[in-house]
Design an enzyme around this catalytic site. Sequence first.
Site, PDB file in Angstrom:
ATOM      1  N   GLU A   1      -0.360  -6.157 118.389  1.00 51.03           N
ATOM      2  CA  GLU A   1      -0.626  -7.560 118.067  1.00 51.03           C
ATOM      3  C   GLU A   1       0.664  -8.380 118.003  1.00 51.03           C
ATOM      4  O   GLU A   1       1.636  -7.982 117.369  1.00 51.03           O
ATOM      5  CB  GLU A   1      -1.325  -7.699 116.707  1.00 51.03           C
ATOM      6  CG  GLU A   1      -1.503  -9.182 116.350  1.00 51.03           C
ATOM      7  CD  GLU A   1      -2.152  -9.438 114.995  1.00 51.03           C
ATOM      8  OE1 GLU A   1      -2.444  -8.477 114.274  1.00 51.03           O
ATOM      9  OE2 GLU A   1      -2.349 -10.623 114.691  1.00 51.03           O
TER      10      GLU A   1
ATOM     11  N   ASP B   1      11.568  -5.417 103.593  1.00 53.48           N
ATOM     12  CA  ASP B   1      11.977  -6.813 103.538  1.00 53.48           C
ATOM     13  C   ASP B   1      12.844  -7.022 102.298  1.00 53.48           C
ATOM     14  O   ASP B   1      12.426  -6.704 101.191  1.00 53.48           O
ATOM     15  CB  ASP B   1      10.710  -7.695 103.460  1.00 53.48           C
ATOM     16  CG  ASP B   1      11.050  -9.177 103.411  1.00 53.48           C
ATOM     17  OD1 ASP B   1      12.218  -9.529 103.693  1.00 53.48           O
ATOM     18  OD2 ASP B   1      10.171  -9.977 103.094  1.00 53.48           O
TER      19      ASP B   1
ATOM     20  N   ASP C   1      14.957 -10.025 100.378  1.00 51.51           N
ATOM     21  CA  ASP C   1      15.081 -11.471 100.393  1.00 51.51           C
ATOM     22  C   ASP C   1      15.873 -11.885  99.158  1.00 51.51           C
ATOM     23  O   ASP C   1      15.548 -11.488  98.042  1.00 51.51           O
ATOM     24  CB  ASP C   1      13.676 -12.078 100.353  1.00 51.51           C
ATOM     25  CG  ASP C   1      13.720 -13.578 100.590  1.00 51.51           C
ATOM     26  OD1 ASP C   1      13.021 -14.047 101.499  1.00 51.51           O
ATOM     27  OD2 ASP C   1      14.451 -14.286  99.862  1.00 51.51           O
TER      28      ASP C   1
END
Lengths: 513, 510
Positions: A138, A204, A206
Site C-alpha cells: 500500500e 518513530d 520525535d
Amino acid sequence: MPHSTAADLITPSSPLEEDSELPDAPPHALDVKEEREGDNQKELEIGVPVREDLKPDIKLEDLFDDVDDEDEEFPSSGATTGMVESSPPAVPIALAPSAKYTDPEVMLAFYQRLFPFRYLFQWLNHSIKPSNDFGHREFAFTLQNDAYLRYQSYPTGDLLRKDVLRVNPSRFEIGPVYTAPPRDRKTLRKSTAFRPMAKELVFDIDLTDYDEIRTCCSKANICHKCWSFVTMAIKVVDTALREDFGFQHIMWVYSGRRGAHAWISDKRARIMDDQRRKALAGYLEVVKGGAQSGKKVNVKRPLHPHLARSLDILKDHFQHDILEDQDPWAEPEKAERLLQLLPDKALNDALRKKWDAAPGRSSASKWADIDSLAKAGASKTLDGRLLLEAKQDIVLEYTYPRLDVEVSKKQIHLLKSPFVIHPGTGRVCVPIDTRRLTKFDPLGVPTVTELLGEIDDFDGQDLKEEDEGKKIQDYEKTSLKPYVDYFRTYVASLLKDEKGLKRERIDDDAMEF
Amino acid sequence: MIRQDYNRIDPKRRSTLDHKKKQFAIPTYKQQEYPHRLNLYEVPPTAEITLEQFEQWAIDRLRILAELEACSFRNKTPAETAAHITPLLQKWLPLHSNTSSSAGAQDESLKLERQKDHYSHFILRLAFSSTEDLRRRFARIECALFKLRFQNDDARERQAFVESLQLDWEVVSEDEKRSLATNLANATPGLKQKEVEEGGWFKVDFETVPELVESRRVFLKAGKAYVPVKEQMTMVLAGFNERLEKGLELAARAFPRLDEDDRLTPILNHLSKNFATPDSTLSDSDSALSGATINAASIDGLSQHFPLCMRNLHMTLRKNSHLKHFGRLQYTLFLKGIGLNLEDCLIFWRQAFKLITDDTFNKEYRYNVRHAYGDVGGDAIRRGRGYSPFSCQKILTEHPPGNGETHGCPYRHFSIDNLTTLLQTTGVNDRDVLRGVKEDVEKKRYHIACNRVFEFAYKDDIKRVKEDKSWGAAELDTIVHPNSYFKRAYMLSTGAKAGAGESRGDAMEL
Ligand SMILES: [Zn+2]
C-alpha cells in the site's frame, strides 16, 4: 511538584500543530479489525482523514481512470524488470526566484529528476524482479489540497513513478504488503480476504516527546543541542536491534524536521505479527507515564543486560549533552524536579540548602553535589545503593530513547516514505548513515529548492572533456548524492541477503521430498 | 451437516498448518486420535456428532468456564481456584491421564472424554467468535483451564505432550552457559545463582516467548532468547494462547456463513448470550437517572459529581479545548453511561473543541464518537450498542497514559504531589483525607482512595441516608465503576431514594 499549580496539572497539547505527524487515534483501542475495509477506518489508523467529499473510492478514484491503460503497457511482470527510467534530459529547471518548496512545480521537478524511485522499488520489493512484496504494497498519497488517498498500489516501480508524477502528491506514505493488491481490495469476493501480511518493523522518534526535558527548544523547533537526543536514541535502539534481536538491515531516516524513523527490512522483522511487534516495542520502552505520573523510569534491579548496556552508551551523553548543554536543573523550581527523583530526605534538605545559597548553580555542579554531600555524611539514613539506583534512573529518564511505540506495534501503520519532502521545512527525508551518526546535521540536510538550484548550476558549467559521453544522473549533480549513494549501497546489501534466503528456502524444500 | 459446518472453516485452518500436520489433517471424516490428555486444539473436529451432543457438550464446558471466570473475579488464588474447579471438572468435563487405564490412550472412555473436550472447545470457539470482547474473554478463560490441567498433569505424560509439540528448542551448552552466566542471571529475575549455573537453559527464537521479551525477563542475543527450563510452561501456554487467538480470528471470519444453518445458529446464539458481560447491563440502569437533565449544556454543572478521573478529563478538556484519543474514548463512554445521547454528545465535543473548524471536527472526531456509541463500525448486529463505559479495573490496567496523555486513573497514574494538587483543586482540602489517600495509593489501593474521597465529599448526605435508613449497606458498597460513582453521587446530592438496579461493585469486567 510542591510548587505546581492547578494550571500545571494539565499538559497543553496543540491539536492544530501544523505538522502533527503522530496518529492521534491509535486503532487498537477500538475493535478495528472488523472494519478494516471501511473507508472511515483511515481516521482511526492514521489520524489523517479523508474529507467526506473526497472518498477515494468515489470521486478521487475517477481521477485515476487512466491507470488501467497504463497497466496494459506492462502486461506481464515477466516482461518488465522493474527498472525505472533514468532522469530526463538535462533541461534547465529555471524556477522563478520566488519559488517555494511547496509549489507544485517544485515538487514535480523533484520527483522527476531527483527522487530515487529505482532504489525505493528495490528496497520494498527485496529483489530486482517485480514481486508481490511491491505489487501488494500500500502507498498513500497526500495531495496538494491535503486530501489523503489510501490503498494505492503498483505492479512495478516505474508505474509508481508515473503515477507520482501525474498526481504530484506533496508527500506519500508506505504501508504493509497485503494479501492482494490494495487497489483491487473491493473486487475480492470476501472482504476479509484482504489483510496485511508483512511490513518492515518501524520505529518513530520525535523530539516533541522530549519537551518536558529539553530546555533549548520546544514543539516543532530543533537545534543541534536537542538533536543529540535523537543521536542517543538511534545509538541505543540500533544496538539493541542488532545485538539482541539479530537484525541487520536497519535504515534510519531523518523525518524532515524534528525526528527520525527506523525501517528494519530483515525478513524475520517483516513477517512479525502485531503481538510480537508489541513485545519488541515493550522490550525497548523504558520511559513511561503520562503528563502527571512523576518518576518515569522504574526498572528492576539487577539491571537487564539491555539496560546496563544502554546506560553505558548513554552516560557520556548525559554528562555532555544533558548536564552541560541542556542544563535542566539550573532554576530552583527545576532543581526541585531533580530532588523529587532522589530517595533520601535528609540528603535532599542538605542539597536544597546548598543550592539556595548559590543561585544559578549549574546542573553539572548540582549533579556532582549529590555524591559529594552523600560522601560528606549529610544524611544518617542514606542508603548508598538506593542513591546509586536513583541516579541511574535519572540518567535513563533524561537520555533513554522516548519512542512513540504505537507506531511500532501495528503492521498496518503507514509511515512517511524516505526521500519525500517535509512540507514544513522543504528538507528531504534522507537516510542517516549510522557509521557517521554524530556527524549528521539535520539543519544541513538539503532542501528541495537548494537541490534543484544545484542541478541548474551544474548544467550551467562547461563540461570537461573526460566527462563527456558519460551520462551523469541529476542526483549526482547535487548534495543529495551521498544520501542516494548510501541508500543504493544499503539496498544492494539487503538484496544480496534476500537472494541468499531464497536459495536456502529452495534447498530446504528440496530436502523435504 | 454439522461436520460440513466444520469443514467450512477447515480449509483455512488447515492452510496454516505445516506440512507434517497437514498430512494428519487430510484424512477427514475419520475419528481423531487423542494420544495425549492435553490438546492444543490445532485441528478442528471432523467426525459427526448429534445435535444433542453438540448442545450438551458445549453447555457442560460453559459451566466450567463460567466457574473459572467467577474465581478470577473473586480474586481467588490459584490453589483456591484449583480446589473449587477440580470436582466440577470431574463432573462436567473429566479428562483422565493415560495411566488411569490399563489400556492407556486406547481406552474407549478416555477417548470419549477427550473427544468431548475437543469438540466442546471448538463449538464454544465458534459461539464466542462474534465480537472482540467475547473472543478475548473466551481465550483468557480457556488459557486458565489449559494451565490448570497442564499443572495437574502427570509429570511424565506432560513431558511426552511437550515433546509431541515439536517446539524448536535448542539446549544451551555448558560452555556458553558459563560465558553468559552474568547476563543470564541479570536478565532472568527470580532465579537463584545455583539455578543459573546448574539448571537447564533453552535457546529459542525470541518470537516464541513474546511475554518474556515484552517484560524484559529474558536474555536476548542475536535473535535467540535464553529461557530457563522452569519457563517451559510459559512457553507452552504462550503457544496455546497464540494458536487460540489465531483460531478465534479465523472462526470470526467463518461465522457469517454459519448463519445459513438455521439449526446451529440458535444454539450458538444461546450459548454466547449465557456468557454476556454484566458490564453491558450497567449502562442500562445507570442511564436511567430519573429527574436529571442530561444534555450537552448540563455537563459542566454535573461534572462536580464526577469521579476524579472524569473530572480531570473534563477540566483538561475545558482548559485545552482538546483531549487526546484515549482521553476522548474514556470520557465519551462515561458520558454515554450517564445518559448523554449521541446527538448531545456530538454537540458537547463540537463545542468543547473550540479551536478547530467544523470541517476538522467532522473529519477527525465525529466518527470516533459515533463509533463509541455503536452508531458506525462493524455490522449492525454485532456492534450492538457500541462499547461499554470503562470500569475502574479497565482504566487501571489497560492503556496507561503516555507522554502528554491525561486519561487513566489519577490515583494510579499521577504522582502523589500532582494528585494532591488535583484533589485540592476539586475542593478536597481535609488533611486527614489527603493523608489517607496518600497511604492508600502507596499500598496500591486505588479504589479505596477514590471511595475515601467519595465518602468525604458526600459525608453529610451519606449520614442522612444512613440515619433515615433510606439506603441500605448494599447501596453504599465500594464503588468500582466511574458510572456508579456518578450515579450514587448525583442521587445523594439530590436526595433521591436509592434506585433499583444500581450495578453492583464487583460486577465483572474483562
Ligand atoms: Zn534545541
